[in-house]
Design a protein around this motif. Sequence first.
Motif, PDB file in Angstrom:
ATOM      1  N   PRO A  27       0.824  -1.209   0.000  1.00 41.82           N
ATOM      2  CA  PRO A  27       0.000   0.000   0.000  1.00 41.82           C
ATOM      3  C   PRO A  27       0.861   1.263   0.000  1.00 41.82           C
ATOM      4  CG  PRO A  27      -0.811  -1.589   1.611  1.00 41.82           C
ATOM      5  CD  PRO A  27       0.509  -2.096   1.129  1.00 41.82           C
ATOM      6  N   LEU A  28       0.466   2.254  -0.763  1.00 44.31           N
ATOM      7  CA  LEU A  28       1.283   3.454  -0.904  1.00 44.31           C
ATOM      8  C   LEU A  28       1.397   4.248   0.389  1.00 44.31           C
ATOM      9  CD1 LEU A  28       0.102   4.631  -4.440  1.00 44.31           C
ATOM     10  CD2 LEU A  28       2.391   3.845  -3.814  1.00 44.31           C
ATOM     11  N   ASP A  29       0.396   4.172   1.258  1.00 45.78           N
ATOM     12  CA  ASP A  29       0.431   4.928   2.517  1.00 45.78           C
ATOM     13  C   ASP A  29       0.764   4.039   3.706  1.00 45.78           C
ATOM     14  OD1 ASP A  29      -1.888   3.414   2.759  1.00 45.78           O
ATOM     15  OD2 ASP A  29      -3.091   5.053   3.589  1.00 45.78           O
ATOM     16  N   SER A  30       1.362   2.876   3.460  1.00 49.49           N
ATOM     17  CA  SER A  30       1.511   1.882   4.522  1.00 49.49           C
ATOM     18  C   SER A  30       2.359   2.354   5.697  1.00 49.49           C
ATOM     19  CB  SER A  30       2.093   0.588   3.945  1.00 49.49           C
ATOM     20  OG  SER A  30       3.324   0.831   3.302  1.00 49.49           O
ATOM     21  N   ALA A  31       3.326   3.257   5.460  1.00 49.26           N
ATOM     22  CA  ALA A  31       4.195   3.706   6.553  1.00 49.26           C
ATOM     23  C   ALA A  31       3.417   4.453   7.630  1.00 49.26           C
ATOM     24  CB  ALA A  31       5.308   4.592   6.002  1.00 49.26           C
ATOM     25  N   ASN A  33      -0.143   4.136   7.990  1.00 51.50           N
ATOM     26  CA  ASN A  33      -1.487   3.565   8.007  1.00 51.50           C
ATOM     27  C   ASN A  33      -1.607   2.637   9.211  1.00 51.50           C
ATOM     28  OD1 ASN A  33      -3.729   1.836   7.566  1.00 51.50           O
ATOM     29  ND2 ASN A  33      -3.648   2.202   5.363  1.00 51.50           N
ATOM     30  N   ILE A  34      -2.330   3.067  10.245  1.00 52.91           N
ATOM     31  CA  ILE A  34      -2.409   2.296  11.480  1.00 52.91           C
ATOM     32  C   ILE A  34      -3.119   0.973  11.270  1.00 52.91           C
ATOM     33  CG2 ILE A  34      -4.502   3.478  12.238  1.00 52.91           C
ATOM     34  CD1 ILE A  34      -1.689   2.040  14.462  1.00 52.91           C
ATOM     35  N   PRO A  78       7.961   4.744  17.289  1.00 57.75           N
ATOM     36  CA  PRO A  78       7.631   3.355  17.571  1.00 57.75           C
ATOM     37  C   PRO A  78       6.980   3.058  18.912  1.00 57.75           C
ATOM     38  CG  PRO A  78      10.027   3.677  17.534  1.00 57.75           C
ATOM     39  CD  PRO A  78       9.407   4.929  17.010  1.00 57.75           C
ATOM     40  N   VAL A  79       7.350   3.757  19.986  1.00 59.04           N
ATOM     41  CA  VAL A  79       6.723   3.457  21.278  1.00 59.04           C
ATOM     42  C   VAL A  79       5.234   3.799  21.230  1.00 59.04           C
ATOM     43  CG1 VAL A  79       6.672   4.036  23.734  1.00 59.04           C
ATOM     44  CG2 VAL A  79       8.860   3.703  22.587  1.00 59.04           C
ATOM     45  N   THR A  80       4.909   4.925  20.616  1.00 58.70           N
ATOM     46  CA  THR A  80       3.506   5.310  20.459  1.00 58.70           C
ATOM     47  C   THR A  80       2.755   4.279  19.631  1.00 58.70           C
ATOM     48  OG1 THR A  80       4.222   7.626  20.479  1.00 58.70           O
ATOM     49  CG2 THR A  80       1.983   7.174  19.716  1.00 58.70           C
ATOM     50  N   LEU A  81       3.358   3.858  18.525  1.00 55.13           N
ATOM     51  CA  LEU A  81       2.736   2.855  17.662  1.00 55.13           C
ATOM     52  C   LEU A  81       2.510   1.551  18.416  1.00 55.13           C
ATOM     53  CD1 LEU A  81       1.860   1.732  14.879  1.00 55.13           C
ATOM     54  CD2 LEU A  81       4.276   1.172  14.478  1.00 55.13           C
ATOM     55  N   PHE A  82       3.520   1.095  19.159  1.00 59.41           N
ATOM     56  CA  PHE A  82       3.412  -0.199  19.827  1.00 59.41           C
ATOM     57  C   PHE A  82       2.371  -0.194  20.946  1.00 59.41           C
ATOM     58  CE2 PHE A  82       7.960  -1.612  18.531  1.00 59.41           C
ATOM     59  CZ  PHE A  82       7.468  -2.063  17.319  1.00 59.41           C
ATOM     60  N   ALA A  83       2.178   0.943  21.585  1.00 56.48           N
ATOM     61  CA  ALA A  83       1.117   1.023  22.590  1.00 56.48           C
ATOM     62  C   ALA A  83      -0.231   0.711  21.952  1.00 56.48           C
ATOM     63  CB  ALA A  83       1.100   2.402  23.240  1.00 56.48           C
ATOM     64  N   ALA A  84      -0.425   1.180  20.726  1.00 58.43           N
ATOM     65  CA  ALA A  84      -1.674   0.897  20.008  1.00 58.43           C
ATOM     66  C   ALA A  84      -1.730  -0.556  19.554  1.00 58.43           C
ATOM     67  CB  ALA A  84      -1.801   1.836  18.811  1.00 58.43           C
ATOM     68  N   LEU A  85      -0.651  -1.081  18.993  1.00 58.37           N
ATOM     69  CA  LEU A  85      -0.658  -2.443  18.459  1.00 58.37           C
ATOM     70  C   LEU A  85      -0.797  -3.494  19.547  1.00 58.37           C
ATOM     71  CD1 LEU A  85       2.042  -2.280  15.625  1.00 58.37           C
ATOM     72  CD2 LEU A  85      -0.412  -1.777  15.540  1.00 58.37           C
ATOM     73  N   SER A  86      -0.358  -3.165  20.755  1.00 57.30           N
ATOM     74  CA  SER A  86      -0.480  -4.132  21.852  1.00 57.30           C
ATOM     75  C   SER A  86      -1.936  -4.445  22.160  1.00 57.30           C
ATOM     76  CB  SER A  86       0.217  -3.598  23.106  1.00 57.30           C
ATOM     77  OG  SER A  86      -0.489  -2.496  23.665  1.00 57.30           O
TER      78      SER A  86
END
Length: 450
Positions: A27-31, A33-34, A78-86
Motif C-alpha cells: 500500500p502506498l500509505d503503509s508507513a 497507516n495504522i 515506535p513506542v507510540t505505535l506499539f502502545a496501540a498495536l499491543s
Amino acid sequence: MTRKIRLGAFLPGGGQHIAAWRHPDQPLDSAVNIEFHKDLARTAERGLFDAYFLADGLSIGFTGSREGGNAKAAGFEPVTLFAALSQVTTHLGFIATSSTTYEEPYTTARKFASLDLITGGRAGWNVVTTTGDATAQNFNLDVQLPHAKRYERASEHVAVVKALWDSFEDDAFVRDRESGVFYDRDKLHETNHVGAHFKVRGPLNVSRSAQGHPVIVQAGQSDVGRDLAAETAEVIFTAHQSLASAQEFYADIKRRTAARGRNPDHVLVMPGVAPFVGRTRAEAQEKYDRLTSLILEEDGIGLLNGLTGGTLDLKGFNLDGPLPPVPQTEGMKSRQALLRQIADEHNFTIRQLYQWVATARGHYTIVGTPADIADQLQEWFENGAADGFNILPPWLPTALDDFVDLVIPELQRRGLFRTAYEGKTLRQNLGLPYAVDRWTAARTAAVAAE
C-alpha cells in the motif's frame, strides 16, 4: 526445554527494501497507516514471532539524495505505535528503538516502563547510538558526537535507565484501602546518579511490570559496541554475510558476556535475515528480480552514501565500475566496514552493491524455497552462529505472509520453532529470566551468604 529458534519480525510499515513502496502489493500509505500496522502485528502473532521490531531515525537523513527517496521518509514514533498495536495482540512482544545520544535517561526509562505496563510485560528497548550530522542538527548540534563519545554516553545512559526501573521494588505496592497504605515507602528508592554525562536523582514515577522491566536489545558491532552489548544487552541484533563471520561474532559476544560475570545463555544473538520465499527457486528469484528492477539509480546511490557515512560522492563514477575508496567518518563504523567487505568479497560494481544492500542494508539475504530458507537458518542456529533471527521481509504484507505461511511450518516440522507461545511476557517467550529488582536481589544474596 529443547532449544528453539527465536524470531523477531522487523516490519517498517513502508517496507524494508528501498523500492518496496513501488511494488504493487505494498500500500502506498503503509508507513503511516495504522490499520495496515495492526494487520502486520496480527500476522506476526499468527506466525508465533517473539517480537515486532522497529528501528527508528530522528531525521529524514539528507545524504546528497534522501536515502531511497522512499517510504521511510516519514512514519510513526515506535513506542507510540506499539502502545496501540499491543491492544490487538496478546503474546507478541514489541521492541522499539530509542536513542541514548539524544534522549535523557529519565525520559527513556519512563516511556519504556509505561509501554511495558500497557503491553502486560511485552516491551523491549533497542539501545542505539545515533549517527549523522543531519540528526545532530535537530538536537542543538552542528555535527554528530564522535563514535567513542557516543558509546561512553550510551553505557552510562543504560546504567541509569536500569537503576530507574528499579525505583520501586516488586512488592512495593500494598494498595490497602482499609489501612490507607498505597505503597511501602521503604521499598521506593532514589537513584542519586552523578556521572560524566548525567545527573539523575529519581525515583521513577512508573512501577515495574509483569516481566520486571523491558528486555534490553542492542545492535553495535564495533569493538566498543560489542563491549556495550556484553555489558548490558539481553538480545543482540547483528548483521553478517557468512556463517564464519556470524560464528566469530557469536563466540566473541558469549566470551565477553561471561567475562563480565553474566550468563551467556541469557544473551541471545539474532542476526538479520531478509528472505525472498518462493514455492520454487525460480519463483523466489523472480520476486527478487522484480523488486530489484524498481530501484532508481539516484536512490541506490543515496543509499550507499548513507551507509558509508554520508561523504561518498559518486558523481562522475561509472555505476558499472568498482566502488571507490571511502573515507571513514564518525558515523556507523561497523556498517561502513561491512559495505566495503561486501563490495570486495563479491567484486561488486557500484550498481550491484546498491542492488544487493537495497533489501536489508547489509543483513543476510536468502532467495529460495521454504526448505532453502530453513536450511540456512538451521545451519546457523546449530553451528554456533545464532540463537535466533530478526526476519526482514523485503516488502509488505506479501513477504511476511510468505514467511509465516511457508517457512514457519517448515521450521516447525523440523522441531526448530515453537507451535505455541510458552508464556505471556516477552521474557518468558524468549526464555529469559524475570528481571528481579536490585534491592530484592541484594537481600536474597545476603540471606544466601549467611
